[in-house]
Design a protein around this motif. Structure first.
Motif, PDB file in Angstrom:
ATOM      1  N   UNK A 155      47.560  39.627  39.172  1.00 40.87           N
ATOM      2  CA  UNK A 155      46.128  40.068  39.389  1.00 40.87           C
ATOM      3  C   UNK A 155      45.239  39.059  38.736  1.00 40.87           C
ATOM      4  N   UNK A 156      44.155  39.045  39.237  1.00 42.61           N
ATOM      5  CA  UNK A 156      43.397  38.046  38.307  1.00 42.61           C
ATOM      6  C   UNK A 156      42.651  38.849  37.272  1.00 42.61           C
ATOM      7  N   UNK A 157      42.374  38.079  36.280  1.00 43.58           N
ATOM      8  CA  UNK A 157      41.762  38.847  34.944  1.00 43.58           C
ATOM      9  C   UNK A 157      40.708  37.780  34.392  1.00 43.58           C
ATOM     10  N   UNK A 158      39.751  38.309  34.199  1.00 45.16           N
ATOM     11  CA  UNK A 158      38.643  37.190  33.652  1.00 45.16           C
ATOM     12  C   UNK A 158      38.128  37.866  31.925  1.00 45.16           C
TER      13      UNK A 158
ATOM     14  N   UNK B  62      39.900  43.691  44.907  1.00 48.84           N
ATOM     15  CA  UNK B  62      40.014  42.243  45.744  1.00 48.84           C
ATOM     16  C   UNK B  62      39.601  42.353  47.119  1.00 48.84           C
ATOM     17  N   UNK B  63      40.083  43.723  47.961  1.00 48.26           N
ATOM     18  CA  UNK B  63      39.830  43.873  49.144  1.00 48.26           C
ATOM     19  C   UNK B  63      38.055  44.330  49.511  1.00 48.26           C
ATOM     20  N   UNK B  64      37.529  44.736  48.377  1.00 50.34           N
ATOM     21  CA  UNK B  64      36.073  45.427  48.538  1.00 50.34           C
ATOM     22  C   UNK B  64      35.106  44.531  47.968  1.00 50.34           C
ATOM     23  N   UNK B  65      35.313  43.917  46.974  1.00 55.69           N
ATOM     24  CA  UNK B  65      34.168  43.083  46.195  1.00 55.69           C
ATOM     25  C   UNK B  65      34.276  41.535  46.588  1.00 55.69           C
ATOM     26  N   UNK B  66      33.088  41.155  47.175  1.00 49.90           N
ATOM     27  CA  UNK B  66      33.135  39.528  47.622  1.00 49.90           C
ATOM     28  C   UNK B  66      33.154  38.919  46.323  1.00 49.90           C
ATOM     29  N   UNK B  67      34.011  37.612  46.410  1.00 49.66           N
ATOM     30  CA  UNK B  67      34.334  37.028  45.444  1.00 49.66           C
ATOM     31  C   UNK B  67      33.339  36.541  44.243  1.00 49.66           C
ATOM     32  N   UNK B  68      32.042  36.230  45.040  1.00 42.03           N
ATOM     33  CA  UNK B  68      31.120  35.810  44.307  1.00 42.03           C
ATOM     34  C   UNK B  68      30.371  36.863  43.459  1.00 42.03           C
TER      35      UNK B  68
ATOM     36  N   UNK C 236      37.061  41.712  32.821  1.00 39.92           N
ATOM     37  CA  UNK C 236      36.941  41.945  33.901  1.00 39.92           C
ATOM     38  C   UNK C 236      38.196  41.668  34.891  1.00 39.92           C
ATOM     39  N   UNK C 237      38.822  42.680  35.238  1.00 40.97           N
ATOM     40  CA  UNK C 237      40.089  42.892  35.593  1.00 40.97           C
ATOM     41  C   UNK C 237      40.245  43.372  36.943  1.00 40.97           C
ATOM     42  N   UNK C 238      40.967  42.708  37.730  1.00 41.01           N
ATOM     43  CA  UNK C 238      41.316  43.194  39.122  1.00 41.01           C
ATOM     44  C   UNK C 238      42.082  44.546  39.179  1.00 41.01           C
TER      45      UNK C 238
ATOM     46  N   UNK D 156      35.113  31.392  28.875  1.00 43.02           N
ATOM     47  CA  UNK D 156      36.017  32.135  29.859  1.00 43.02           C
ATOM     48  C   UNK D 156      37.194  31.779  29.953  1.00 43.02           C
ATOM     49  N   UNK D 157      37.915  33.031  29.685  1.00 42.60           N
ATOM     50  CA  UNK D 157      39.308  33.110  29.972  1.00 42.60           C
ATOM     51  C   UNK D 157      39.778  33.463  31.180  1.00 42.60           C
ATOM     52  N   UNK D 158      40.696  32.781  31.747  1.00 42.27           N
ATOM     53  CA  UNK D 158      40.693  32.956  33.306  1.00 42.27           C
ATOM     54  C   UNK D 158      42.290  33.118  33.374  1.00 42.27           C
ATOM     55  N   UNK D 159      42.872  34.404  33.996  1.00 41.88           N
ATOM     56  CA  UNK D 159      44.220  34.473  34.362  1.00 41.88           C
ATOM     57  C   UNK D 159      44.237  34.583  35.851  1.00 41.88           C
ATOM     58  N   UNK D 160      44.932  33.693  36.581  1.00 42.16           N
ATOM     59  CA  UNK D 160      44.969  33.545  38.235  1.00 42.16           C
ATOM     60  C   UNK D 160      46.274  33.575  38.702  1.00 42.16           C
TER      61      UNK D 160
END
Ligand SMILES: [Mg+2]
Length: 340
Positions: free
Chosen positions: A142-145, A65-71, A57-59, A97-101
């Motif tokens: 960019x954030x990547x999940x 980021x500007x359109x989708x609420x974080x939750x 799930x990639x930014x 969960x692998x998270x790149x922030x």
């Protein structure tokens, strides 16, 4: 393509997968009951079969980021991965969960994203079992999940994509095109009325037909099954290809989203277009042999279950219009590589 020494420059998702699996040992057999080519792998272990899948799930690709609420990002990332478990008729159990922030996203955004993911995990009965974290470099990082989900397979085995036979009836769950309509509302910056907010919810917080998937798996009803993540036209073509069959569906039987009259009357927002080609509804697409169709309910809870056509011999996937005209149904859904 398969014999090409280098990866082709213009690739399609399905071709890329074919290209990769030629290069890495990946054949099914032994404990690997089902491998590449299904929604999830089926692995036999001891007295139990596990269903395993992973999903990115990639930014900039899967969320903005500007359109989708974080939750919603956290919620949907887990929905997306768990949908492939539902597609096997399996029960979700654990996830990693692998998270790149990027550094700027470590505060409020992360907290809210995890709250959305926690909500999804409670709904699906999932427990976090591990993972990995990394910092995404630079100011523009960019954030990547990346989510891996494990589930318990039904005792009598999972349908997979490859078992559809000519004569089987084709079904879908839910209303198709709702998530795509929500996305179009956002991307086009459309004005909407309060009562149209539920269309945005279909995009932000899709609901999985998990219990129906479990019921189908437990009762061994479908001959083939998958989730509709990339759009009916694209996913039906994949199911047919895996099963070595064709399909005929009927336009007036496809459960299409109702588009509010106040919305622009354009081809891209036509209900049937949204229903056939829109992605991310996360419903189930499955085929049922004639002798078992009497067991399929019209509704399961609040979810409508709709017959849309039948499996046919050959490889052609066609759609019959209201006036009886038959045309071929070209995959028009989401393919990561076709659109890049
Ligand atoms: Mg899938």
């Amino acid at each position: 393509l398969i014999h090409a020494p280098n990866p082709p420059l213009r690739i399609f998702e399905d071709d890329l997968i074919k290209w990769i699996r030629r290069r890495i040992p990946s054949s099914e057999g032994g404990a690997l009951r089902l491998g590449i080519g299904h929604d999830a792998a089926l692995i036999h272990s001891g007295t139990r079969d596990w269903v395993v899948t992973c999903d990115q799930f990639l930014e900039g690709v899967h969320f903005l980021l500007d359109k989708d609420p974080a939750d919603s990002v956290g919620y949907k990332a887990l929905v997306r991965a768990t949908s492939d478990i539902a597609a096997m008729g399996a029960r979700p159990r654990f996830f990693l969960l692998s998270l790149s922030l990027p550094s700027g996203r470590a505060g409020a955004w992360l907290k809210e994203m995890l709250a959305g993911m926690a909500r999804a995990s409670r709904i699906f009965g999932l427990r976090l079992a591990g993972g990995d974290t990394a910092r995404s470099p630079g100011a523009t990082g960019r954030a990547a999940l990346n989510l891996m989900v494990l589930g318990h397979a039904p005792e009598r085995g999972v349908p997979g994509r490859a078992g559809a036979k000519p004569g089987d009836r084709i079904y879908v769950t839910g209303i198709l095109g709702r998530a795509q309509l929500g996305l179009e509302m956002l991307l086009r910056g459309m004005a909407w009325r309060r009562k149209d907010r539920r269309l945005l919810a279909a995009h932000y917080y899709p609901v999985l037909p998990l219990n129906f998937g479990l019921w189908l798996g437990r009762n061994h009803i479908p001959s083939a099954m998958m989730d509709i993540s990339d759009g009916l036209s694209t996913d039906l073509a994949r199911l047919c290809k895996a099963s070595g069959v064709g399909a005929r569906i009927y336009a007036d039987q496809v459960p299409a989203v109702k588009v509010p009259r106040s919305f622009p009357q354009t081809a891209a927002l036509a209900p049937l277009t949204l229903a056939l080609h829109g992605g991310e509804d996360y419903g189930l697409l499955f085929t049922v042999p004639k002798r078992r169709i009497s067991r399929i309910p019209r509704h399961f809870g609040l979810t409508p279950i709709t017959s849309i056509g039948e499996v046919v011999r050959g490889s052609a996937v066609s759609i019959v219009a209201k006036d009886g005209r038959v045309s071929s149904l070209t995959p028009g859904g989401w393919d990561h590589f076709a659109k890049s």
